[in-house]
Design a protein around this motif. Structure first.
Motif, PDB file in Angstrom:
ATOM      1  N   PRO A 137       1.947  16.051  -2.752  1.00  0.00           N
ATOM      2  CA  PRO A 137       2.322  16.513  -4.096  1.00  0.00           C
ATOM      3  C   PRO A 137       2.564  15.369  -5.070  1.00  0.00           C
ATOM      4  CG  PRO A 137       3.652  17.584  -2.422  1.00  0.00           C
ATOM      5  CD  PRO A 137       2.860  16.547  -1.739  1.00  0.00           C
ATOM      6  N   ALA A 138       3.009  14.210  -4.558  1.00  0.00           N
ATOM      7  CA  ALA A 138       3.345  13.118  -5.467  1.00  0.00           C
ATOM      8  C   ALA A 138       2.144  12.683  -6.277  1.00  0.00           C
ATOM      9  CB  ALA A 138       3.895  11.942  -4.664  1.00  0.00           C
ATOM     10  N   LEU A 139       0.980  12.653  -5.632  1.00  0.00           N
ATOM     11  CA  LEU A 139      -0.222  12.238  -6.354  1.00  0.00           C
ATOM     12  C   LEU A 139      -0.579  13.264  -7.423  1.00  0.00           C
ATOM     13  CD1 LEU A 139      -1.868   9.740  -5.994  1.00  0.00           C
ATOM     14  CD2 LEU A 139      -3.538  11.046  -4.735  1.00  0.00           C
ATOM     15  N   THR A 140      -0.370  14.540  -7.094  1.00  0.00           N
ATOM     16  CA  THR A 140      -0.613  15.579  -8.093  1.00  0.00           C
ATOM     17  C   THR A 140       0.313  15.418  -9.286  1.00  0.00           C
ATOM     18  OG1 THR A 140      -1.073  16.989  -6.205  1.00  0.00           O
ATOM     19  CG2 THR A 140      -0.925  18.044  -8.351  1.00  0.00           C
ATOM     20  N   TYR A 141       1.572  15.094  -8.984  1.00  0.00           N
ATOM     21  CA  TYR A 141       2.511  14.889 -10.093  1.00  0.00           C
ATOM     22  C   TYR A 141       2.034  13.761 -10.988  1.00  0.00           C
ATOM     23  CZ  TYR A 141       5.777  17.561  -7.226  1.00  0.00           C
ATOM     24  OH  TYR A 141       6.380  18.506  -6.476  1.00  0.00           O
ATOM     25  N   LEU A 142       1.600  12.658 -10.364  1.00  0.00           N
ATOM     26  CA  LEU A 142       1.198  11.503 -11.165  1.00  0.00           C
ATOM     27  C   LEU A 142      -0.047  11.810 -11.980  1.00  0.00           C
ATOM     28  CD1 LEU A 142       1.783   8.473  -8.799  1.00  0.00           C
ATOM     29  CD2 LEU A 142       3.073   9.139 -10.792  1.00  0.00           C
ATOM     30  N   ARG A 143      -0.976  12.579 -11.392  1.00  0.00           N
ATOM     31  CA  ARG A 143      -2.239  12.817 -12.088  1.00  0.00           C
ATOM     32  C   ARG A 143      -2.096  13.873 -13.178  1.00  0.00           C
ATOM     33  NH1 ARG A 143      -5.977  12.873  -6.881  1.00  0.00           N
ATOM     34  NH2 ARG A 143      -6.574  10.677  -6.797  1.00  0.00           N
ATOM     35  N   GLU A 144      -1.380  14.942 -12.848  1.00  0.00           N
ATOM     36  CA  GLU A 144      -1.376  16.097 -13.751  1.00  0.00           C
ATOM     37  C   GLU A 144      -0.014  16.337 -14.379  1.00  0.00           C
ATOM     38  OE1 GLU A 144      -2.763  19.382 -11.549  1.00  0.00           O
ATOM     39  OE2 GLU A 144      -4.470  18.300 -10.706  1.00  0.00           O
ATOM     40  N   SER A 152       0.855  -1.191   0.000  1.00  0.00           N
ATOM     41  CA  SER A 152       0.000   0.000   0.000  1.00  0.00           C
ATOM     42  C   SER A 152       0.883   1.230   0.000  1.00  0.00           C
ATOM     43  CB  SER A 152      -0.901   0.002   1.228  1.00  0.00           C
ATOM     44  OG  SER A 152      -0.106   0.191   2.375  1.00  0.00           O
ATOM     45  N   SER A 153       0.568   2.154  -0.861  1.00  0.00           N
ATOM     46  CA  SER A 153       1.436   3.308  -1.009  1.00  0.00           C
ATOM     47  C   SER A 153       1.117   4.357   0.043  1.00  0.00           C
ATOM     48  CB  SER A 153       1.268   3.913  -2.399  1.00  0.00           C
ATOM     49  OG  SER A 153      -0.016   4.459  -2.499  1.00  0.00           O
ATOM     50  N   VAL A 154       2.075   5.233   0.253  1.00  0.00           N
ATOM     51  CA  VAL A 154       1.892   6.313   1.223  1.00  0.00           C
ATOM     52  C   VAL A 154       0.830   7.286   0.728  1.00  0.00           C
ATOM     53  CG1 VAL A 154       3.145   8.054   2.524  1.00  0.00           C
ATOM     54  CG2 VAL A 154       4.297   5.995   1.801  1.00  0.00           C
ATOM     55  N   MET A 155       0.720   7.367  -0.610  1.00  0.00           N
ATOM     56  CA  MET A 155      -0.213   8.343  -1.170  1.00  0.00           C
ATOM     57  C   MET A 155      -1.659   8.018  -0.832  1.00  0.00           C
ATOM     58  SD  MET A 155       1.420   9.036  -4.884  1.00  0.00           S
ATOM     59  CE  MET A 155       1.797   7.340  -5.216  1.00  0.00           C
ATOM     60  N   ASP A 156      -1.938   6.717  -0.527  1.00  0.00           N
ATOM     61  CA  ASP A 156      -3.311   6.363  -0.170  1.00  0.00           C
ATOM     62  C   ASP A 156      -3.706   6.970   1.167  1.00  0.00           C
ATOM     63  OD1 ASP A 156      -3.491   4.983  -2.457  1.00  0.00           O
ATOM     64  OD2 ASP A 156      -2.986   3.031  -1.584  1.00  0.00           O
ATOM     65  N   ARG A 157      -2.718   7.088   2.055  1.00  0.00           N
ATOM     66  CA  ARG A 157      -3.034   7.607   3.381  1.00  0.00           C
ATOM     67  C   ARG A 157      -3.123   9.122   3.398  1.00  0.00           C
ATOM     68  NH1 ARG A 157       0.429   5.444   7.979  1.00  0.00           N
ATOM     69  NH2 ARG A 157       2.147   6.334   6.797  1.00  0.00           N
ATOM     70  N   PHE A 158      -2.318   9.748   2.542  1.00  0.00           N
ATOM     71  CA  PHE A 158      -2.349  11.216   2.495  1.00  0.00           C
ATOM     72  C   PHE A 158      -2.746  11.635   1.083  1.00  0.00           C
ATOM     73  CE2 PHE A 158       0.981   9.884   5.452  1.00  0.00           C
ATOM     74  CZ  PHE A 158       0.450  10.400   6.614  1.00  0.00           C
ATOM     75  N   PRO A 159      -4.019  11.877   0.838  1.00  0.00           N
ATOM     76  CA  PRO A 159      -4.457  12.090  -0.546  1.00  0.00           C
ATOM     77  C   PRO A 159      -3.988  13.411  -1.135  1.00  0.00           C
ATOM     78  CG  PRO A 159      -6.292  11.605   0.935  1.00  0.00           C
ATOM     79  CD  PRO A 159      -5.121  11.903   1.780  1.00  0.00           C
ATOM     80  N   ASP A 160      -3.570  14.345  -0.303  1.00  0.00           N
ATOM     81  CA  ASP A 160      -3.209  15.655  -0.853  1.00  0.00           C
ATOM     82  C   ASP A 160      -1.704  15.834  -0.964  1.00  0.00           C
ATOM     83  OD1 ASP A 160      -2.935  15.483   1.802  1.00  0.00           O
ATOM     84  OD2 ASP A 160      -3.583  17.515   2.262  1.00  0.00           O
TER      85      ASP A 160
END
Lengths: 189, 160
Positions: free
Chosen positions: A123-130, A113-121
């Motif tokens: 920056p890494a998730l933003t990088y991946l999405r946008e 399970s990735s760290v991004m699942d626990r903290f949805p906001d």
């Protein structure tokens, strides 16, 4: 926070001075290691975890190489002079660190399970999405290291540049002409 | 030293172009494929080092002189910094990607703004730096310093 950083920087400067001024080669190398450790702690307090980890790992490797390179024959192990107190301190520190390590490991996310699942906001998730929309680069790694996190790459370039400058300065041919060559020749004869 | 045998020299002469081509491709398409300026630069340096090993040490000045290589290394670093500073002058932010990419340009070579320039500068920097380091380390004999009371094998020279 600022006072802490100032204290760390002052300690680093003191370690650098010790490394420069001491007579013993092993003490100088250990002082260099202290600089790296303090720098790593500084990065830790500044919030740059990856750089702190990289710093400490590289520092350990560098110390090993330095000790092997400079003291490869003359290395007298400090174990000879160590008393029971030193052993006790070492074992205590290891046990203490193990306790902390167990606490830290228990806070890790589960395997897979990735760290991004626990903290949805994050920056890494933003990088991946946008990433594609913002930079236009399909290669997300390249987008991160050359656009979002380009300062890291600037640091790497600086390190490479310093490496080549240092290599050219240390390993140039004229540096190997020692002033005492004559004396050594007569000694050998 | 005149290098290695004729077979090795011929194979190196044939291969160096292809290796350079792969390195340049990795560099130019770093923002699209799974590669980048660093990997491309290392491959370009490998091409130079292959020729250097095969042809011997006297090829250094003809192939890529040490001074020229270090000049290119500085040029790569300055190009990287200049691209970063250009963001300051055009958009007001250091490292700003000031060339915008419209969706029609996705997956093209000339997309994603300054990333191509940064990749090229990283590749120039890395390739010349590694080549210079290799040349220095291979062309210089390092003397192991004599130790008082050391054994005989202390006196031999280590050739890196």
């Amino acid at each position: 926070m600022d006072y802490l950083l100032v204290i760390l920087l002052v300690l680093m400067i003191i370690s650098a001075l010790i490394a420069l001024e001491t007579e013993n080669l092993l003490s100088a190398i250990i002082s260099l290691g202290a600089i790296g450790l303090l720098l790593s702690i500084t990065f830790l307090f500044l919030g740059a975890l990856e750089i702190a980890i990289t710093q400490i790992v590289v520092e350990v490797l560098l110390l090993l190489i330095l000790i092997r390179a400079t003291l490869h024959r003359d290395f007298r192990s400090p174990v000879d002079h160590r008393e029971r107190f030193g052993m006790l301190v070492g074992v205590t520190l290891i046990i203490l660190l193990s306790v902390f390590a167990v606490r830290v490991f228990s806070t890790f996310p589960d395997f897979g399970s990735s760290v991004m699942d626990r903290f949805p906001d994050t920056p890494a998730l933003t990088y991946l999405r946008e990433g594609l929309q913002r930079t236009g680069a399909p290669n997300i790694i390249c987008a991160v290291i050359l656009d979002f996190r380009a300062y890291d790459t600037l640091g790497e370039i600086t390190i490479l540049f310093c490496a080549i400058v240092g290599s050219l300065a240390i390993l140039r041919r004229s540096a190997h002409k020692r002033p005492k060559d004559k004396d050594r020749d007569t000694d050998a004869a | 030293m005149t290098g290695m045998s004729l077979i090795v020299k011929t194979v190196a002469r044939w291969l160096k172009g292809f290796i350079l081509l792969v390195g340049i491709y990795f560099t130019l398409y770093g923002h699209i494929e799974h590669s980048g300026g660093f990997a491309g630069g290392v491959i370009i340096a490998c091409a130079f080092i292959l020729v250097f090993i095969a042809e011997g040490k006297q090829v250094e000045t003809r192939l890529l002189s040490k001074n020229v290589a270090s000049a290119f290394s500085s040029l790569g670093a300055l190009l990287f910094l200049g691209t970063a500073a250009a963001g300051t002058f055009t958009a007001g932010i250091f490292f700003k990607n000031f060339i915008t990419t419209v969706p029609a340009q996705y997956f093209r070579l000339l997309s994603s703004g300054t990333m191509l320039l940064l990749n090229i500068s990283v590749a120039v920097m890395v390739s010349t730096t590694l080549f210079v380091v290799f040349v220095i380390l291979s062309a210089i004999k390092i003397e192991v310093p004599l130790k008082p009371g050391g054994s005989d094998d202390d006196e031999k020279e280590t050739n890196l």
